[in-house]
Structure formats: C-alpha cells, structure tokens
Scaffold this motif. Structure first.
Motif, PDB file in Angstrom:
ATOM      1  N   UNK A 439     -32.927  17.276 -25.284  1.00 29.98           N
ATOM      2  CA  UNK A 439     -31.665  17.501 -26.005  1.00 29.98           C
ATOM      3  C   UNK A 439     -31.931  17.595 -27.511  1.00 29.98           C
ATOM      4  N   UNK A 440     -32.758  16.654 -28.007  1.00 28.86           N
ATOM      5  CA  UNK A 440     -33.048  16.626 -29.442  1.00 28.86           C
ATOM      6  C   UNK A 440     -33.754  17.905 -29.877  1.00 28.86           C
ATOM      7  N   UNK A 441     -34.689  18.380 -29.041  1.00 33.94           N
ATOM      8  CA  UNK A 441     -35.420  19.606 -29.376  1.00 33.94           C
ATOM      9  C   UNK A 441     -34.481  20.809 -29.404  1.00 33.94           C
ATOM     10  N   UNK A 442     -33.556  20.861 -28.434  1.00 32.04           N
ATOM     11  CA  UNK A 442     -32.577  21.954 -28.401  1.00 32.04           C
ATOM     12  C   UNK A 442     -31.695  21.924 -29.653  1.00 32.04           C
ATOM     13  N   UNK A 443     -31.223  20.716 -30.005  1.00 30.00           N
ATOM     14  CA  UNK A 443     -30.355  20.577 -31.182  1.00 30.00           C
ATOM     15  C   UNK A 443     -31.098  20.962 -32.446  1.00 30.00           C
ATOM     16  N   UNK A 444     -32.375  20.570 -32.512  1.00 28.64           N
ATOM     17  CA  UNK A 444     -33.178  20.849 -33.697  1.00 28.64           C
ATOM     18  C   UNK A 444     -33.368  22.343 -33.916  1.00 28.64           C
ATOM     19  N   UNK A 445     -33.634  23.073 -32.826  1.00 27.34           N
ATOM     20  CA  UNK A 445     -33.867  24.504 -33.009  1.00 27.34           C
ATOM     21  C   UNK A 445     -32.558  25.223 -33.321  1.00 27.34           C
ATOM     22  N   UNK A 446     -31.455  24.760 -32.703  1.00 24.08           N
ATOM     23  CA  UNK A 446     -30.150  25.359 -33.034  1.00 24.08           C
ATOM     24  C   UNK A 446     -29.808  25.070 -34.494  1.00 24.08           C
ATOM     25  N   UNK A 447     -30.162  23.870 -34.968  1.00 26.08           N
ATOM     26  CA  UNK A 447     -29.889  23.484 -36.356  1.00 26.08           C
ATOM     27  C   UNK A 447     -30.654  24.378 -37.322  1.00 26.08           C
ATOM     28  N   UNK A 448     -31.923  24.639 -37.002  1.00 31.36           N
ATOM     29  CA  UNK A 448     -32.743  25.474 -37.882  1.00 31.36           C
ATOM     30  C   UNK A 448     -32.158  26.883 -37.972  1.00 31.36           C
ATOM     31  N   UNK A 449     -31.713  27.415 -36.836  1.00 29.66           N
ATOM     32  CA  UNK A 449     -31.107  28.760 -36.847  1.00 29.66           C
ATOM     33  C   UNK A 449     -29.835  28.767 -37.685  1.00 29.66           C
ATOM     34  N   UNK A 450     -28.999  27.728 -37.504  1.00 34.38           N
ATOM     35  CA  UNK A 450     -27.732  27.671 -38.245  1.00 34.38           C
ATOM     36  C   UNK A 450     -27.985  27.552 -39.744  1.00 34.38           C
ATOM     37  N   UNK A 451     -28.987  26.724 -40.111  1.00 36.37           N
ATOM     38  CA  UNK A 451     -29.272  26.540 -41.540  1.00 36.37           C
ATOM     39  C   UNK A 451     -29.782  27.820 -42.175  1.00 36.37           C
ATOM     40  N   UNK A 452     -30.625  28.574 -41.428  1.00 34.74           N
ATOM     41  CA  UNK A 452     -31.125  29.840 -41.959  1.00 34.74           C
ATOM     42  C   UNK A 452     -29.967  30.795 -42.243  1.00 34.74           C
ATOM     43  N   UNK A 453     -29.016  30.839 -41.315  1.00 35.68           N
ATOM     44  CA  UNK A 453     -27.840  31.709 -41.513  1.00 35.68           C
ATOM     45  C   UNK A 453     -27.058  31.255 -42.745  1.00 35.68           C
ATOM     46  N   UNK A 454     -26.829  29.930 -42.855  1.00 31.31           N
ATOM     47  CA  UNK A 454     -26.019  29.446 -43.969  1.00 31.31           C
ATOM     48  C   UNK A 454     -26.753  29.540 -45.297  1.00 31.31           C
ATOM     49  N   UNK A 455     -28.089  29.341 -45.254  1.00 31.70           N
ATOM     50  CA  UNK A 455     -28.863  29.462 -46.483  1.00 31.70           C
ATOM     51  C   UNK A 455     -28.785  30.901 -46.987  1.00 31.70           C
ATOM     52  N   UNK A 456     -28.863  31.847 -46.056  1.00 29.72           N
ATOM     53  CA  UNK A 456     -28.753  33.253 -46.439  1.00 29.72           C
ATOM     54  C   UNK A 456     -27.396  33.505 -47.088  1.00 29.72           C
ATOM     55  N   UNK A 457     -26.352  32.880 -46.503  1.00 26.83           N
ATOM     56  CA  UNK A 457     -25.000  33.058 -47.060  1.00 26.83           C
ATOM     57  C   UNK A 457     -24.898  32.410 -48.438  1.00 26.83           C
ATOM     58  N   UNK A 458     -25.533  31.200 -48.581  1.00 27.32           N
ATOM     59  CA  UNK A 458     -25.454  30.467 -49.865  1.00 27.32           C
ATOM     60  C   UNK A 458     -26.212  31.255 -50.936  1.00 27.32           C
ATOM     61  N   UNK A 459     -27.352  31.845 -50.560  1.00 26.38           N
ATOM     62  CA  UNK A 459     -28.127  32.614 -51.529  1.00 26.38           C
ATOM     63  C   UNK A 459     -27.413  33.889 -51.951  1.00 26.38           C
ATOM     64  N   UNK A 460     -26.679  34.458 -50.975  1.00 24.92           N
ATOM     65  CA  UNK A 460     -25.995  35.722 -51.273  1.00 24.92           C
ATOM     66  C   UNK A 460     -24.759  35.489 -52.141  1.00 24.92           C
ATOM     67  N   UNK A 461     -24.220  34.261 -52.101  1.00 22.58           N
ATOM     68  CA  UNK A 461     -22.967  33.977 -52.819  1.00 22.58           C
ATOM     69  C   UNK A 461     -23.173  34.001 -54.331  1.00 22.58           C
TER      70      UNK A 461
END
Ligand code: ZN
Ligand code: ZN
Ligand code: ZN
Length: 461
Positions: A439-461
């Motif tokens: 479960x932790x491994x699944x959450x961790x990889x989903x978290x990394x994907x979500x952060x990459x998306x949001x970081x891209x959004x934060x950088x673009x802002x």
C-alpha cells in the motif's frame, strides 16, 4: 523524473492483492484525497444525522476499504512525508509571496513600494571545516596552505588541498575535531533565537540613527516586519534566511513614514548584524561572546534597484528552506541520549556535537538543552514571522479546509433530503500509516506522479 525502486517479493504480492480488490478505486481515491500522505492517520467512525423523523447514518467508514478513512499527517519534513511537506511549502510560499508582492491575502499591492530585502545571517566559525570553494578558474582547493605548512597542536595538518565534490562526506566536518569548539557551536545553536531577537532591536536602533530619530520617534514612524526561517548548514549550525520589510506603524500596511530605501535598510542590517553580541556562560570557563558570522548576504527585492531578486524568487527560496531541517543529521525527530546514539549510524562530527550538547545541558544555565540534543541544541521555530508581515499559515489552511468542506458539503447535500437538525460524529483512532508495504509503495508512486504534475503547474504559474 521516474524513480526506480526495488520491491521485495512480499511487497509485490501486496500490490497485486490491493489492485485486485473490488474497492481498489475507492482506496486510490482516498489516498489521493489525503494528498498521497506517506503515513496517514487511519480513522474509524460514522456521521449521524439526527432529525425529527429519527436517526440516520449519513456516512460510515464501514463502507470504506479496510473500514477506515485516511487523514493526512501534516508533517513539515520532506524526509517524513514528501506530500505534506510539499503542501506546507506551498502554504509558506503563499504567506511569503503575499507579503512581498501584495494584492492577495489581505495585503494591498502598494506593499511593493515598501523597502524589502532578502538577508542571510550566518554563524561564525568554530574551527576550520572541509568546504567547497570556487575562484575565477572554477572549483578551488578546500583549504590551501598560506606560507609555511603548520601542524595543529594535535599533530594534524591545518590545510586541505582536496577539491571536494558536493557529495563528499567530509564536507562540513572539521579539519581537526580536537581543535573544533564543539561547546561554542552548540551554545550558538541554543542561543540563536535570542541573538536574532537582539538583532531586530539593533536594526531598529540603526535605522533610527540613520534617520536622526529617537527610538520613540522611530517607533511612531516605522515598523520592521519580517519572516525568517532557520536552516542547518552542513557543519550543523543554524543560520537565518529572512525577508525584512519596512512598514508604517498602523495595522493596514501603510508606507513607512521615514525616508529609507532598500539600500538604507540593507545598510542598517549590515550594522546591526555586525554589532549584535550576546555573552553567555559556559561550563567551568569564562563567558563566551556570541555573534553572527561576518558572511552576510543581502539582496534587494523591493524599494531599490530592480532586478536583484523578484518577490516570486525570494518567496520560493525561503519556502524551500522552511522544509529542510536537522533530518539530514540522522538523529530523528525525538529526544535522544548519547547512549541511544550508539545505535545510530552518524558521523563522528555529529556524535561529538551530541556529546557536547549533553555535557553543556548539565549546566543550570542550559536547563532544557538535553531535550534538544536531536536538533543539535536549536530549540527555536524553523519558521517564524512578525505579526504584521502578511497572513498566517493557520488562515491559509483554514481557507483550504473551507474550500474542501464546501466541496464535500455539495456532495453530501445529494444524500440529505430532509432538514438536518443535528449532526453527530463518532471517530476513533485506528492507527498510523498504511496497512502493508505494498500500500505504501502504491501511495508513494502515486504521490510522485501527482507532485510532478503540480510542480509543473507551479513552475508554469
Ligand atoms: Zn503526510
Ligand atoms: Zn577539505
Ligand atoms: Zn587539532
């Protein structure tokens, strides 16, 4: 960026089991809703609506995967929870940016006309340490000899001709640990919050002198607002990064009533940082005079020559530091003793700092220091601000919570078809963290994907 992680066979099986369950989508949804927290709190409970026509269970964790609801841990440290740390960093950025650029969070845009600088106050030296340097031709030697090479009283070289890479474990370690002033180093960390407080007083005095005002006249014309974060340097000593701004004395972000620009503010900071002193007692020895290091970095953000540092960059810089902390020293988050340290794999330098802190803690003048040994003696807040810098972290969190609750309420309204007179919630704590490593491994990889998306959004802002 994709991280490759080697998973144990058991973990792989747990992932397969989780993904094969009929309620997997709901589970993944919960993980996303708690922000992909890496060690969420598990709650069990129900929400009841009591109305004139009776009692109805509006929500129960009985219908959830594993019969629990996941709530984010909210930890600031990236090493503990990357997602909650990321959210904290975002909140800090909001707070910092509002005070630098205005036009948001109750701060008017006119704030951009106030003198504002970004300052870094360092600690002094407690003995030479291995370091990275650069000169005009690129990376330079750590500590070249000047004149005739000399050994220290312990027979060790006082020089180091290596060019250290950023990953070199020797960085921040003393050239000779026996020459290094460990108790002075710990005393600095312990007293750093008081040294900062004295610095802010000295700064007001320096600015009053600069403008020919008495302290009372200055207080009626100008207020020094700031937000600061403490950061541990590699050698294990704190230094401060701060945004320092001049305002009028009122509550509504008026302009300062003195004619000082960002250059004048920077000069005041230089004088205050150079002159502030704190004499402290030491075990069986003369008092120690603490001061800031001579290395001082000041960049103008507002109210001076344009282009030195934008409000966006200044805010991002400090927000990033706010999530770094002593975790890099391998001492954990809780109180430790020198005995417990034998079980941890920490460098000799850290071990000596812990020993020095423990010994200094024997002195009644350092009462309480032993509780802060895991922080190498630093007991202050990692981030703090003066009252009127901008909004508070609490207000930013409440705003977000209200938004999330409004979303939840809209969903819930579809379920409630009668006038609700009373809502009663029953919750109990079911544990912390994910149920399995899978479960932790699944959450961790989903978290990394979500952060990459949001970081891209934060950088673009
Ligand atoms: Zn978390
Ligand atoms: Zn070196
Ligand atoms: Zn020595």
């Amino acid at each position: 960026m994709t991280a490759t992680v080697d998973l144990l066979p058991d973990t792989v099986q747990e992932i397969v089991d989780r993904a094969g369950r009929p309620d997997f989508d709901r589970w993944a949804d919960q993980v996303a809703r708690c922000g992909h927290c890496s060690r969420p709190v598990r709650l069990r409970g129900r929400v009841e609506h009591h109305t004139t026509s009776g009692r109805r269970v509006a929500y129960s964790t009985d219908g959830e995967p594993d019969r629990v609801l996941l709530i984010r841990c909210g930890n600031r440290r990236a090493a503990v929870c990357p997602s909650c740390s990321w959210e904290y960093q975002g909140d800090m950025w909001q707070l910092l940016y509002a005070g630098a650029a205005g036009g948001r969070k109750g701060v008017p845009e006119t704030i951009r006309a106030h003198p504002l600088v970004f300052a870094t106050l360092t600690a002094p030296g407690f003995g030479p340490v291995h370091t990275t340097r650069a000169d005009r031709s690129g990376p330079a030697r750590c500590r070249p000899t000047h004149g005739k090479p000399r050994l220290c009283p312990h027979g060790r070289p006082t020089w180091c001709t290596a060019i250290h890479s950023e990953e070199d474990a020797r960085l921040g370690q003393p050239i000779c640990p026996d020459c290094y002033d460990y108790s002075g180093h710990v005393a600095f960390n312990w007293h750093a919050p008081e040294l900062w407080r004295r610095f802010t007083i000295a700064l007001r005095r320096a600015l009053a002198r600069q403008t020919g005002l008495t302290a009372a006249e200055f207080a009626r014309s100008c207020r020094v607002s700031f937000v600061k974060v403490a950061e541990f340097q590699r050698r294990g000593v704190v230094h401060f990064h701060a945004l320092i701004r001049l305002d009028g004395p009122g509550e509504d972000y008026q302009s300062p009533q003195i004619s000082v620009d960002a250059a004048g503010l920077a000069e005041g900071i230089r004088q205050a940082a150079a002159h502030v002193r704190l004499t402290v007692g030491m075990l069986d020895g003369p008092g120690l005079v603490l001061r800031f290091g001579t290395q001082l970095d000041i960049q103008t953000v507002n109210g001076g020559p344009a282009g030195e540092l934008t409000p966006e960059h200044a805010a991002r810089y400090i927000a990033k530091y706010a999530t770094k902390s002593a975790e890099g020293f391998g001492l954990g988050e809780r109180r430790i003793t020198p005995e417990a340290l034998t079980l941890l794999d920490v460098p000799d330098h850290v071990r000596r700092l812990v020993d020095a802190a423990w010994q200094l803690g024997e002195d009644p003048a350092y009462e309480g220091l032993r509780r802060w040994v895991h922080m190498l003696g630093f007991r202050g807040h990692f981030a703090s601000k003066s009252r009127r810098y901008s909004t508070t972290l609490g207000a930013i969190r409440r705003e977000r919570r209200t938004y999330r609750q409004r979303q939840a309420a809209e969903q819930a309204r579809e379920l409630v078809d009668e006038d609700t007179t009373l809502v009663i919630s029953h919750w109990e704590f079911a544990g912390v963290g994910y149920l399995t490593g899978g479960d932790a491994a699944l959450a961790l990889s989903a978290a990394a994907r979500a952060r990459e998306r949001r970081q891209a959004a934060r950088d673009a802002a």
